[in-house]
Design a protein around this motif. Structure first.
Motif, PDB file in Angstrom:
ATOM      1  N   ALA A   1       4.941  -6.093  -9.047  1.00 55.44           N
ATOM      2  CA  ALA A   1       3.694  -5.357  -8.796  1.00 55.44           C
ATOM      3  C   ALA A   1       3.055  -5.739  -7.460  1.00 55.44           C
ATOM      4  O   ALA A   1       1.973  -5.259  -7.128  1.00 55.44           O
ATOM      5  CB  ALA A   1       2.708  -5.612  -9.939  1.00 55.44           C
ATOM      6  N   VAL A   2       3.754  -6.601  -6.720  1.00 50.38           N
ATOM      7  CA  VAL A   2       3.213  -7.012  -5.408  1.00 50.38           C
ATOM      8  C   VAL A   2       3.442  -5.879  -4.404  1.00 50.38           C
ATOM      9  O   VAL A   2       4.474  -5.204  -4.422  1.00 50.38           O
ATOM     10  CB  VAL A   2       3.915  -8.303  -4.929  1.00 50.38           C
ATOM     11  CG1 VAL A   2       3.640  -8.586  -3.457  1.00 50.38           C
ATOM     12  CG2 VAL A   2       3.478  -9.481  -5.799  1.00 50.38           C
ATOM     13  N   GLU A   3       2.452  -5.669  -3.556  1.00 49.02           N
ATOM     14  CA  GLU A   3       2.574  -4.663  -2.506  1.00 49.02           C
ATOM     15  C   GLU A   3       2.433  -5.390  -1.168  1.00 49.02           C
ATOM     16  O   GLU A   3       1.653  -6.346  -1.070  1.00 49.02           O
ATOM     17  CB  GLU A   3       1.443  -3.650  -2.681  1.00 49.02           C
ATOM     18  CG  GLU A   3       1.797  -2.272  -2.213  1.00 49.02           C
ATOM     19  CD  GLU A   3       0.861  -1.216  -2.805  1.00 49.02           C
ATOM     20  OE1 GLU A   3       0.751  -0.168  -2.199  1.00 49.02           O
ATOM     21  OE2 GLU A   3       0.235  -1.465  -3.861  1.00 49.02           O
ATOM     22  N   THR A   4       3.163  -4.952  -0.153  1.00 48.91           N
ATOM     23  CA  THR A   4       3.072  -5.655   1.136  1.00 48.91           C
ATOM     24  C   THR A   4       2.849  -4.670   2.289  1.00 48.91           C
ATOM     25  O   THR A   4       3.255  -3.510   2.225  1.00 48.91           O
ATOM     26  CB  THR A   4       4.358  -6.457   1.452  1.00 48.91           C
ATOM     27  OG1 THR A   4       5.430  -5.554   1.641  1.00 48.91           O
ATOM     28  CG2 THR A   4       4.688  -7.447   0.362  1.00 48.91           C
TER      29      THR A   4
ATOM     30  N   GLU B   1       9.053   1.334  -2.027  1.00 50.72           N
ATOM     31  CA  GLU B   1       7.773   2.077  -2.084  1.00 50.72           C
ATOM     32  C   GLU B   1       6.578   1.130  -1.953  1.00 50.72           C
ATOM     33  O   GLU B   1       5.494   1.539  -1.564  1.00 50.72           O
ATOM     34  CB  GLU B   1       7.597   2.830  -3.411  1.00 50.72           C
ATOM     35  CG  GLU B   1       8.663   3.850  -3.745  1.00 50.72           C
ATOM     36  CD  GLU B   1       9.868   3.206  -4.397  1.00 50.72           C
ATOM     37  OE1 GLU B   1       9.743   2.727  -5.540  1.00 50.72           O
ATOM     38  OE2 GLU B   1      10.932   3.158  -3.746  1.00 50.72           O
ATOM     39  N   ARG B   2       6.777  -0.118  -2.317  1.00 48.51           N
ATOM     40  CA  ARG B   2       5.668  -1.087  -2.252  1.00 48.51           C
ATOM     41  C   ARG B   2       5.692  -1.897  -0.959  1.00 48.51           C
ATOM     42  O   ARG B   2       4.821  -2.736  -0.748  1.00 48.51           O
ATOM     43  CB  ARG B   2       5.746  -2.041  -3.448  1.00 48.51           C
ATOM     44  CG  ARG B   2       5.480  -1.344  -4.756  1.00 48.51           C
ATOM     45  CD  ARG B   2       5.521  -2.339  -5.908  1.00 48.51           C
ATOM     46  NE  ARG B   2       5.143  -1.674  -7.129  1.00 48.51           N
ATOM     47  CZ  ARG B   2       3.887  -1.468  -7.500  1.00 48.51           C
ATOM     48  NH1 ARG B   2       2.906  -1.908  -6.760  1.00 48.51           N
ATOM     49  NH2 ARG B   2       3.616  -0.834  -8.615  1.00 48.51           N
ATOM     50  N   ALA B   3       6.703  -1.660  -0.132  1.00 42.75           N
ATOM     51  CA  ALA B   3       6.866  -2.432   1.106  1.00 42.75           C
ATOM     52  C   ALA B   3       6.480  -1.538   2.289  1.00 42.75           C
ATOM     53  O   ALA B   3       7.306  -0.821   2.826  1.00 42.75           O
ATOM     54  CB  ALA B   3       8.317  -2.900   1.229  1.00 42.75           C
ATOM     55  N   HIS B   4       5.223  -1.568   2.660  1.00 44.07           N
ATOM     56  CA  HIS B   4       4.731  -0.666   3.707  1.00 44.07           C
ATOM     57  C   HIS B   4       4.992  -1.269   5.086  1.00 44.07           C
ATOM     58  O   HIS B   4       4.738  -2.451   5.303  1.00 44.07           O
ATOM     59  CB  HIS B   4       3.231  -0.432   3.550  1.00 44.07           C
ATOM     60  CG  HIS B   4       2.866   0.055   2.183  1.00 44.07           C
ATOM     61  ND1 HIS B   4       2.850   1.381   1.841  1.00 44.07           N
ATOM     62  CD2 HIS B   4       2.536  -0.630   1.055  1.00 44.07           C
ATOM     63  CE1 HIS B   4       2.508   1.503   0.568  1.00 44.07           C
ATOM     64  NE2 HIS B   4       2.318   0.301   0.064  1.00 44.07           N
ATOM     65  N   CYS B   5       5.453  -0.425   5.996  1.00 43.21           N
ATOM     66  CA  CYS B   5       5.744  -0.888   7.359  1.00 43.21           C
ATOM     67  C   CYS B   5       5.281   0.162   8.357  1.00 43.21           C
ATOM     68  O   CYS B   5       5.499   1.350   8.126  1.00 43.21           O
ATOM     69  CB  CYS B   5       7.252  -1.059   7.564  1.00 43.21           C
ATOM     70  SG  CYS B   5       8.013  -2.237   6.437  1.00 43.21           S
TER      71      CYS B   5
END
Ligand code: F6R
Length: 240
Positions: free
Chosen positions: A68-71, A105-109
């Motif tokens: 559930a971690v988002e980055t 999807e949770r790894a924003h760049c």
């Protein structure tokens, strides 16, 4: 240690960088254990690599769920193919997202046109990890970046390109442009955790802590943050 002019907490000076890496890895693991949904801002480069290794080790040992971690990555080179070996997106996927089982999807760049609203929609960044450039940059906020700056395209400073030259196999292959979170974006993170190690950082760390706060050394703005922890090893702290 002499007294520093201006605001900001005293840095924590450690004998070996591993002490800082372990302390920060444990803090992040504890946050994830407590809340599961945690938003983490990721730096890349030589400074945070040991923290990511330690998090992956502890997570495997203690079976902590990072699902559930988002980055949000701090920055990215422009003008490179999306899957080029030296994109920061790939760097963090290999060292952070893949070992911890965080979906893409949770790894924003960056680059992204709506990065600021993506950060807001995620509820803001809980903990931002930062390194510091030899010229005092944070992310790719090069000298001249203002306190109000937001996510944007920037021209890379000559020293930043020089420092990346070895990894790219020569200065001519290093991109000239990047997209970076702004200084204001970074200062909105609820916790800032900053690391600086080794003799290459000695001159700049003196200035980051002692110069007047301002755009000439963007990292001086960190001293205005209410929840800042800065770790230095003995070599980086030699002139403080
Ligand atoms: C990288 C970044 C940069 C680096 C800085 C220090 O995502 O935002 O600001 O943190 O250039 O780089 P290293 O750690 O390689 O000395």
């Amino acid at each position: 240690m002499s007294l520093r002019r201006g605001a900001g907490p005293a840095p924590i000076v450690v004998d070996r960088r591993e002490e800082a890496e372990i302390a920060l890895a444990r803090e992040i693991i504890a946050l994830v254990q407590e809340r599961r949904r945690v938003v983490i801002g990721l730096a890349t480069g030589s400074t945070p690599a040991g923290v990511y290794r330690e998090i992956a080790r502890l997570r495997a040992e203690e079976r902590i769920d990072f699902g559930a971690v988002e980055t949000f990555n701090l920055d990215e080179y422009l003008d490179l193919p999306r899957d080029h070996a030296h994109t920061f997106a790939r760097w963090t996927r290999e060292r952070f997202h893949a070992p911890l089982g965080i979906s893409s999807e949770r790894a924003h760049c960056p680059p992204s046109d709506d990065y600021e609203s993506q950060i807001r929609d995620a509820g803001g960044i809980d903990l931002q990890i930062l390194g510091i450039g030899r010229n005092g940059h944070i992310a790719f906020n090069e000298p001249g970046s203002t306190r109000e700056s937001r996510t944007r395209e920037v021209e890379l400073h000559a020293w930043t390109r020089e420092d990346a030259a070895a990894a790219f196999g020569g200065l001519e292959s290093v991109p000239h442009r990047a997209m970076t979170m702004g200084v204001a974006t970074i200062l909105e993170a609820r916790k800032l955790r900053v690391l600086a190690f080794g003799p290459r950082k000695v001159e700049i760390m003196k200035r980051v802590l002692e110069d007047p706060i301002g755009p000439e050394i963007p990292a001086t703005f960190l001293r205005e943050h209410r929840d800042l922890v800065l770790w230095l090893d003995r070599e980086a702290a030699a002139r403080i």
